[in-house]
Structure formats: C-alpha cells, structure tokens
Design an enzyme around this catalytic site. Structure first.
Site, PDB file in Angstrom:
ATOM      1  N   ASP A 152       2.181  -5.122 -10.964  1.00  0.00           N
ATOM      2  CA  ASP A 152       1.746  -3.985 -11.782  1.00  0.00           C
ATOM      3  C   ASP A 152       0.863  -4.476 -12.933  1.00  0.00           C
ATOM      4  O   ASP A 152       1.025  -5.601 -13.407  1.00  0.00           O
ATOM      5  CB  ASP A 152       2.998  -3.283 -12.330  1.00  0.00           C
ATOM      6  CG  ASP A 152       2.695  -1.862 -12.770  1.00  0.00           C
ATOM      7  OD1 ASP A 152       1.546  -1.407 -12.596  1.00  0.00           O
ATOM      8  OD2 ASP A 152       3.607  -1.205 -13.294  1.00  0.00           O
ATOM      9  N   HIS A 189      -8.145  -4.492 -10.042  1.00  0.00           N
ATOM     10  CA  HIS A 189      -7.590  -4.701  -8.700  1.00  0.00           C
ATOM     11  C   HIS A 189      -8.169  -5.975  -8.065  1.00  0.00           C
ATOM     12  O   HIS A 189      -7.458  -6.707  -7.380  1.00  0.00           O
ATOM     13  CB  HIS A 189      -7.864  -3.485  -7.811  1.00  0.00           C
ATOM     14  CG  HIS A 189      -7.057  -2.273  -8.220  1.00  0.00           C
ATOM     15  ND1 HIS A 189      -5.708  -2.335  -8.503  1.00  0.00           N
ATOM     16  CD2 HIS A 189      -7.411  -0.977  -8.401  1.00  0.00           C
ATOM     17  CE1 HIS A 189      -5.270  -1.133  -8.835  1.00  0.00           C
ATOM     18  NE2 HIS A 189      -6.286  -0.292  -8.797  1.00  0.00           N
ATOM     19  N   LEU A 224       5.222 -20.903   3.689  1.00  0.00           N
ATOM     20  CA  LEU A 224       5.588 -19.638   3.031  1.00  0.00           C
ATOM     21  C   LEU A 224       5.302 -18.428   3.931  1.00  0.00           C
ATOM     22  O   LEU A 224       4.248 -18.358   4.571  1.00  0.00           O
ATOM     23  CB  LEU A 224       4.758 -19.517   1.750  1.00  0.00           C
ATOM     24  CG  LEU A 224       4.900 -18.207   0.984  1.00  0.00           C
ATOM     25  CD1 LEU A 224       6.174 -18.205   0.148  1.00  0.00           C
ATOM     26  CD2 LEU A 224       3.707 -17.970   0.066  1.00  0.00           C
TER      27      LEU A 224
HETATM   28  C1  FPP Z   1      -0.530  -1.640  -9.699  1.00  0.00           C
HETATM   29  O1  FPP Z   1      -1.383  -1.731 -10.804  1.00  0.00           O
HETATM   30  C2  FPP Z   1      -1.176  -2.274  -8.567  1.00  0.00           C
HETATM   31  C3  FPP Z   1      -1.467  -1.663  -7.382  1.00  0.00           C
HETATM   32  C4  FPP Z   1      -1.157  -0.262  -7.090  1.00  0.00           C
HETATM   33  C5  FPP Z   1      -2.182  -2.368  -6.316  1.00  0.00           C
HETATM   34  C6  FPP Z   1      -1.779  -3.784  -6.096  1.00  0.00           C
HETATM   35  C7  FPP Z   1      -2.875  -4.423  -5.360  1.00  0.00           C
HETATM   36  C8  FPP Z   1      -3.376  -5.657  -5.555  1.00  0.00           C
HETATM   37  C9  FPP Z   1      -2.776  -6.629  -6.465  1.00  0.00           C
HETATM   38  C10 FPP Z   1      -4.578  -6.128  -4.875  1.00  0.00           C
HETATM   39  C11 FPP Z   1      -4.692  -5.988  -3.400  1.00  0.00           C
HETATM   40  C12 FPP Z   1      -3.641  -6.577  -2.562  1.00  0.00           C
HETATM   41  C13 FPP Z   1      -3.850  -7.419  -1.532  1.00  0.00           C
HETATM   42  C14 FPP Z   1      -2.800  -7.603  -0.524  1.00  0.00           C
HETATM   43  C15 FPP Z   1      -5.073  -8.195  -1.381  1.00  0.00           C
HETATM   44  P1  FPP Z   1      -1.870  -0.393 -11.507  1.00  0.00           P
HETATM   45  O2  FPP Z   1      -3.169  -0.015 -10.949  1.00  0.00           O
HETATM   46  O3  FPP Z   1      -0.820   0.672 -11.355  1.00  0.00           O
HETATM   47  O4  FPP Z   1      -1.969  -0.863 -12.979  1.00  0.00           O
HETATM   48  P2  FPP Z   1      -1.717   0.016 -14.286  1.00  0.00           P
HETATM   49  O5  FPP Z   1      -0.287   0.505 -14.222  1.00  0.00           O
HETATM   50  O6  FPP Z   1      -1.947  -0.952 -15.403  1.00  0.00           O
HETATM   51  O7  FPP Z   1      -2.714   1.138 -14.249  1.00  0.00           O
END
Ligand code: FPP
Length: 253
Positions: free
Chosen positions: A27, A44, A138
């Site tokens: 997150d 992202h 892993l």
């Molecule tokens: C939450 O941060 C994150 C996500 C919903 C997406 C997680 C995805 C990645 C880390 C990248 C892609 C994954 C792969 C497998 C390559 P948020 O957007 O909710 O952050 P915020 O709460 O600060 O807005």
C-alpha cells in the site's frame, strides 16, 4: 542479478528465525506519487519496480514464499484509466523481468479470478506460470483480481457439490473438515503465511487471505510501498521474532 545483503543484515539474520511465508499488502503507491507531485501512475510504476527489489532481498534472505496483493476484486472501483494502467504495468513487469526472475530461480504463481482479466493479461499470467514452473527458489504468489470472500464462497460452492456426490465428506471431524475445505482454496498447496506486512500505515486486511491468515503475525509500517526495502524487511522480521506464536495453545517453555 542476486541481491547482496549488507553485512549487518547477514549478521542479524544468523540469530533470527525466518518466517517461511510472508504476505504483503503493498500500500502507499498513490501517497508516494502525491508526495513527489507526480501522477498516481508514477507511484504504481515505482511500486512495481520495488517488487523486483523485495523479491531479490527475500530470496537472498532465504524466505520460501512471498504472496503479494497486486489487484483486489474491489480495485475495479478505481477509475478505468488507473485499472488499465495497473494491468499494463503487470504485463510490462513480466515482459521486462521474466529473464531475471528465471535467472534467480523464482517460481511465479497467481491466485484470483484470472479468467476475468483482459485476455492479453491472462496470456501473460499463463506464460509466466509455465516458464517458471520448475524453478525452485523463492515462490512469488501474485494475488491478481483476488478477493478472499470470493475465494471462500467459491470454495464453499465446489465443496457443496462434492458433498452431494460423496455424502461421507459431511461426516469429517472438524480438523479434517478444515483441511479438506482448505484444499478447495486457490492456495491449496501453499503453507499459510507466518507474517503479513502492510505498508503505508493502515491496519486492515482488506479482503486479503482471510482464511489463510488466521494465525499469521500482523505487522504494519508507515513506510510507503515503493520505499520498503532491506532495512524495513529486517525490522519486520525482528518484530516477528518478538512474538510468541501459540496457535491458541500455551507458550512452549
Ligand atoms: C495500493 O496503493 C497498491 C495497489 C492497489 C496496486 C499494487 C500494485 C503494484 C505494487 C504494482 C504492480 C504489481 C505487479 C505484480 C507488477 P494505493 O494506490 O492504494 O496507494 P494509496 O493508498 O497511497 O493511494
């Protein structure tokens, strides 16, 4: 290229018990981007890049399983442009890093409603799973279009159907019934996570592995996902070592 842990981490790890399976709610990508006055897509991208880093670190530490929450069934509520970007990022991630993943010996697996994803992404998932199937370092399990309630509800439907065909299943004792039911989940051949980490300071499970995390140790850090690295992983493992795991019993003396 394999990750070189610092001497300090290597020496700390000698006296620490490693969790076998770590689960992470990644997150804070959005907040990371906001802090830098950049669009959310920037966050992202940084988050995806950091996933390769965390994999290399956990592999170097000797952790066997890492499950990450990449896209939840609830994430469809985000603007279509963000959803599309996230899917593109996942595809790009594999195109770009599949060779390195193979070189490291990492095995990739996916859990979630993969069949509901765009066809091109489904193909990427299939290819990545097949290409890395025989790797034995892993195991990286990516929860993609994943929701724990959905997983459990679907498992219950399949189990109910099998109970009609084999009524003896209903006579199983509680512990055997539990094990049998777990065999209907997407994670059927994986051990339960020992430690679940959530970055960006939130204290919620957000529909992630609700069955599997029943006895996991919870760890939350204010660190945003794109900045979560070796030092932070070590702190999580140190915290894990300070917990007494009793699984409902009494502490072993
Ligand atoms: C939450 O941060 C994150 C996500 C919903 C997406 C997680 C995805 C990645 C880390 C990248 C892609 C994954 C792969 C497998 C390559 P948020 O957007 O909710 O952050 P915020 O709460 O600060 O807005």
């Amino acid at each position: 290229m394999a990750y070189q842990l610092s001497d300090q981490t290597l020496s700390d790890l000698k006296i620490l018990k490693l969790p076998k399976h770590v689960a992470i709610i990644m997150d804070g990508n959005g907040r990371y981007a906001e802090r830098l006055n950049k669009p959310r897509s920037f966050g992202h991208k940084a988050g995806a890049l950091n996933l390769t880093n965390v994999c290399r670190i956990m592999d170097a530490m000797g952790i066997s399983y890492l499950t990450v929450y990449a896209f939840s069934t609830e994430n469809w509520q985000r603007p279509l442009s963000e959803v599309t970007q996230l899917f593109a990022l996942v595809s790009q991630f594999f195109d770009q890093y599949i060779d390195e993943i193979c070189e490291l010996g990492v095995r990739l697996r996916f859990i979630g409603e993969i069949g509901e994803l765009p066809l091109s992404l489904q193909k990427t998932v299939k290819r990545a799973t097949e290409l890395t199937h025989d790797n034995n370092k892993l195991q990286l399990i990516i929860a993609l279009n994943y929701g724990a309630r959905q997983e459990i509800a679907k498992a219950a439907c399949k189990f109910a159907l099998d109970c009609e065909l084999q009524p003896d299943l209903l006579k199983l004792k509680a512990k055997d019934l539990e094990a049998k039911f777990a065999s209907y989940l997407w994670t059927c051949d994986l051990p339960d996570p020992d430690l679940v980490i959530r970055t960006a300071g939130e204290l919620r499970l957000s529909n992630f592995l609700l069955w599997q995390l029943a006895y996991a140790e919870l760890y939350s850090t204010d660190c945003l996902w794109p900045e979560f690295g070796e030092k932070e992983i070590l702190s999580a493992i140190v915290a894990y070592n300070q917990r007494t795991r009793k699984f409902g019993g009494l502490a072993k003396s």
